[in-house]
Write an enzyme that holds these catalytic residues in place. Structure first.
Site, PDB file in Angstrom:
ATOM      1  N   TYR A 195     -46.721  32.731 -82.598  1.00 24.66           N
ATOM      2  CA  TYR A 195     -46.327  33.714 -83.618  1.00 24.66           C
ATOM      3  C   TYR A 195     -47.514  34.075 -84.503  1.00 24.66           C
ATOM      4  O   TYR A 195     -47.835  35.260 -84.695  1.00 24.66           O
ATOM      5  CB  TYR A 195     -45.192  33.100 -84.441  1.00 24.66           C
ATOM      6  CG  TYR A 195     -44.814  33.824 -85.701  1.00 24.66           C
ATOM      7  CD1 TYR A 195     -44.024  34.962 -85.661  1.00 24.66           C
ATOM      8  CD2 TYR A 195     -45.211  33.331 -86.946  1.00 24.66           C
ATOM      9  CE1 TYR A 195     -43.650  35.602 -86.836  1.00 24.66           C
ATOM     10  CE2 TYR A 195     -44.833  33.962 -88.116  1.00 24.66           C
ATOM     11  CZ  TYR A 195     -44.056  35.093 -88.058  1.00 24.66           C
ATOM     12  OH  TYR A 195     -43.686  35.721 -89.222  1.00 24.66           O
ATOM     13  N   ARG A 245     -35.045  28.695 -91.667  1.00 27.48           N
ATOM     14  CA  ARG A 245     -36.101  28.083 -92.470  1.00 27.48           C
ATOM     15  C   ARG A 245     -35.531  27.025 -93.413  1.00 27.48           C
ATOM     16  O   ARG A 245     -34.329  26.891 -93.572  1.00 27.48           O
ATOM     17  CB  ARG A 245     -36.891  29.171 -93.186  1.00 27.48           C
ATOM     18  CG  ARG A 245     -37.866  29.809 -92.221  1.00 27.48           C
ATOM     19  CD  ARG A 245     -38.468  31.067 -92.753  1.00 27.48           C
ATOM     20  NE  ARG A 245     -37.465  32.099 -92.879  1.00 27.48           N
ATOM     21  CZ  ARG A 245     -37.713  33.322 -93.322  1.00 27.48           C
ATOM     22  NH1 ARG A 245     -38.926  33.647 -93.665  1.00 27.48           N
ATOM     23  NH2 ARG A 245     -36.752  34.216 -93.400  1.00 27.48           N
ATOM     24  N   TYR A 275     -44.329  21.974 -81.332  1.00 25.18           N
ATOM     25  CA  TYR A 275     -44.381  22.269 -82.771  1.00 25.18           C
ATOM     26  C   TYR A 275     -45.582  21.594 -83.397  1.00 25.18           C
ATOM     27  O   TYR A 275     -45.895  20.450 -83.092  1.00 25.18           O
ATOM     28  CB  TYR A 275     -43.104  21.783 -83.459  1.00 25.18           C
ATOM     29  CG  TYR A 275     -43.064  22.068 -84.949  1.00 25.18           C
ATOM     30  CD1 TYR A 275     -42.728  23.327 -85.425  1.00 25.18           C
ATOM     31  CD2 TYR A 275     -43.360  21.071 -85.880  1.00 25.18           C
ATOM     32  CE1 TYR A 275     -42.692  23.595 -86.792  1.00 25.18           C
ATOM     33  CE2 TYR A 275     -43.328  21.329 -87.251  1.00 25.18           C
ATOM     34  CZ  TYR A 275     -42.985  22.590 -87.692  1.00 25.18           C
ATOM     35  OH  TYR A 275     -42.956  22.852 -89.036  1.00 25.18           O
TER      36      TYR A 275
HETATM   37  C1  UGA Z   1     -42.089  30.153 -91.693  1.00 23.95           C
HETATM   38  C2  UGA Z   1     -42.686  31.253 -90.823  1.00 23.95           C
HETATM   39  O1  UGA Z   1     -43.213  30.764 -89.669  1.00 23.95           O
HETATM   40  C3  UGA Z   1     -43.754  32.019 -91.525  1.00 23.95           C
HETATM   41  O2  UGA Z   1     -44.226  33.054 -90.753  1.00 23.95           O
HETATM   42  C4  UGA Z   1     -43.207  32.602 -92.749  1.00 23.95           C
HETATM   43  O3  UGA Z   1     -44.239  33.318 -93.413  1.00 23.95           O
HETATM   44  C5  UGA Z   1     -42.671  31.499 -93.586  1.00 23.95           C
HETATM   45  O4  UGA Z   1     -41.676  30.749 -92.883  1.00 23.95           O
HETATM   46  C6  UGA Z   1     -42.094  32.074 -94.809  1.00 23.95           C
HETATM   47  O5  UGA Z   1     -40.923  31.887 -95.095  1.00 23.95           O
HETATM   48  O6  UGA Z   1     -42.847  32.772 -95.485  1.00 23.95           O
HETATM   49  P1  UGA Z   1     -42.695  27.668 -92.481  1.00 23.95           P
HETATM   50  O7  UGA Z   1     -43.124  27.636 -93.919  1.00 23.95           O
HETATM   51  O8  UGA Z   1     -43.290  26.604 -91.642  1.00 23.95           O
HETATM   52  O9  UGA Z   1     -43.031  29.110 -91.887  1.00 23.95           O
HETATM   53  O10 UGA Z   1     -41.097  27.622 -92.373  1.00 23.95           O
HETATM   54  P2  UGA Z   1     -39.932  26.612 -92.686  1.00 23.95           P
HETATM   55  O11 UGA Z   1     -39.083  26.567 -91.467  1.00 23.95           O
HETATM   56  O12 UGA Z   1     -39.265  27.037 -93.943  1.00 23.95           O
HETATM   57  O13 UGA Z   1     -40.587  25.163 -92.855  1.00 23.95           O
HETATM   58  C7  UGA Z   1     -41.235  24.734 -94.021  1.00 23.95           C
HETATM   59  C8  UGA Z   1     -41.490  23.244 -93.911  1.00 23.95           C
HETATM   60  O14 UGA Z   1     -40.256  22.536 -94.019  1.00 23.95           O
HETATM   61  C9  UGA Z   1     -42.134  22.765 -92.618  1.00 23.95           C
HETATM   62  O15 UGA Z   1     -43.009  21.724 -92.915  1.00 23.95           O
HETATM   63  C10 UGA Z   1     -40.949  22.216 -91.824  1.00 23.95           C
HETATM   64  O16 UGA Z   1     -41.328  21.254 -90.880  1.00 23.95           O
HETATM   65  C11 UGA Z   1     -40.107  21.624 -92.924  1.00 23.95           C
HETATM   66  N1  UGA Z   1     -38.636  21.494 -92.674  1.00 23.95           N
HETATM   67  C12 UGA Z   1     -37.913  22.548 -92.214  1.00 23.95           C
HETATM   68  C13 UGA Z   1     -38.002  20.281 -92.984  1.00 23.95           C
HETATM   69  O17 UGA Z   1     -38.643  19.286 -93.407  1.00 23.95           O
HETATM   70  N2  UGA Z   1     -36.640  20.178 -92.822  1.00 23.95           N
HETATM   71  C14 UGA Z   1     -35.887  21.210 -92.375  1.00 23.95           C
HETATM   72  O18 UGA Z   1     -34.643  21.043 -92.269  1.00 23.95           O
HETATM   73  C15 UGA Z   1     -36.542  22.436 -92.058  1.00 23.95           C
END
Ligand code: UGA
Length: 354
Positions: free
Chosen positions: A160, A209, A310
């Site tokens: 992505y 997310r 991942y």
């Molecule tokens: C995602 C998208 O990939 C980006 O392109 C986007 O810009 C971004 O969201 C955004 O909202 O702006 P990311 O921040 O990795 O990126 O998305 P999340 O799924 O919200 O994860 C954030 C963090 O929380 C990660 O470290 C993930 O591993 C963690 N997480 C997620 C948890 O610890 N528990 C959960 O239940 C879900």
């Protein structure tokens, strides 16, 4: 008055932006396959809605050519899908929007394209060990200075970010060689109502997310899952502030044109564990039920949670000096206040999307 094409007007960001554009009296042509977030805007004066896949619209170029600005938001943006649906992710984030860039260049339209903070990948600090953690230059992500550090191809999470990065380069090349007028926005973890879906409570497939995952776990009485201990850091921005930034771009095209902007709130940076803890407190207050403060958390590995391929962005700390200087934009909504607003809606009506 400007006529704006809004591609992805029914999504999380699109639906908030649509409301603000209509309120500001812009004429909007909107495309989206989904319309459940914008039912109250359908039929409003100044808004023409084209349902379905915009890239299947045979009159797309003709319709766009009557607009002054094209804002492109349509994308797949959940990490759980980056590994398992690489073909679709690359098609929808590069191949299809690449055509749109060509149309914008040919028709002399101003293209405001939503990219992602994920194009930065991992920080330089993450590669250099704990001594680099406090060196700001190795952590702060600046639009025109920071390198972009993606993981290996086998870690398909980066498909992505790579597609989005290539599209940014495609846009920039069209600017240099074909005179395209562009603005690229890199969103840093926008949050707000209408975001994603609540797994198990709302329609939607896969893993949304983090905030939607945590809210649904709280509502269902399940533990909040902390991927790899919740040590990754993110800086969350309330979507209303992002909408405000776009309105400022439209009002100040000379400041916005041919620039890339980070939109994020560095003051709201927190670890994912910290987010879980703050959310429990806010949820307990909103629900009037103190036991939510001790709602269980569970550590899970990334492989257990997301499957193969991942790899995480360790930290996303935005440098927002450019948006401040060129647009006069400063984010003001604290993370706690943003969570209060979102949780307030969820607690009042758990079936409404967060
Ligand atoms: C995602 C998208 O990939 C980006 O392109 C986007 O810009 C971004 O969201 C955004 O909202 O702006 P990311 O921040 O990795 O990126 O998305 P999340 O799924 O919200 O994860 C954030 C963090 O929380 C990660 O470290 C993930 O591993 C963690 N997480 C997620 C948890 O610890 N528990 C959960 O239940 C879900």
């Amino acid at each position: 008055m400007k006529r704006i094409a809004l591609l992805g007007c029914g999504g999380f960001i699109g639906s908030h932006l649509l409301e603000a554009l209509l309120r500001a009296d812009y004429d909007v042509l909107g495309w989206d396959a989904e319309s459940h977030r914008i039912t109250s805007q359908l039929g409003r004066e100044g808004f023409s809605f084209y349902p379905g896949d915009l890239y299947q619209d045979p009159q797309l170029e003709e319709k766009l050519s009557g607009c002054d600005v094209v804002i492109s938001l349509a994308a797949i943006c959940w990490p759980s899908r980056y590994s398992s649906e690489g073909l679709e992710v690359i098609r929808s984030n590069f191949s299809e929007p690449a055509r749109l860039v060509e149309i914008a260049a040919r028709r002399k339209l101003w293209l405001i394209h939503f990219s992602t903070s994920e194009v930065y990948g991992k920080t330089l600090a993450s590669q250099l060990g704990p001594q680099a953690e406090n060196t700001m230059d190795l952590n702060l992500l600046s639009e025109d200075l920071s390198p972009m550090l993606l993981g290996p191809v086998r870690n398909s999470r980066w498909s992505y970010a790579c597609a989005k990065q290539l599209l940014e380069r495609w846009i920039f090349a069209h600017h240099l060689e074909k005179g395209l007028r562009f603005t690229v926005v890199r969103p840093f973890n926008f949050i707000g109502s209408g975001m994603d879906f609540l797994p198990g409570l709302e329609n939607g497939e896969g893993i949304p997310r983090v905030l939607a995952c945590f809210l649904s776990a709280l509502l269902k009485g399940e533990p909040l899952k902390l991927v790899d201990g919740g040590k990754a850091r993110r800086a969350f921005l309330h979507v209303d502030e992002a909408v405000d930034a776009v309105l400022r771009m439209l009002a100040k095209p000379e400041g916005a044109a041919n620039q890339i902007f980070n939109l994020g709130h560095p003051g709201n940076e927190i670890t994912i564990r910290g987010l879980a803890e703050m959310l429990r407190e806010v949820f307990a207050e909103a629900a009037g039920e103190a036991s939510y403060r001790n709602h269980p958390m569970e550590e899970v590995t990334a492989r257990e949670f997301y499957g193969e391929g991942y790899e995480d962005s360790d930290r996303r700390l935005p440098d927002i000096r450019k948006a401040s200087e060129r647009l006069g934009w400063e984010p003001r909504i604290s993370l706690r206040e943003a969570l209060k607003r979102i949780v307030g809606v969820v607690v009042a009506s758990p079936r409404v999307l967060p």
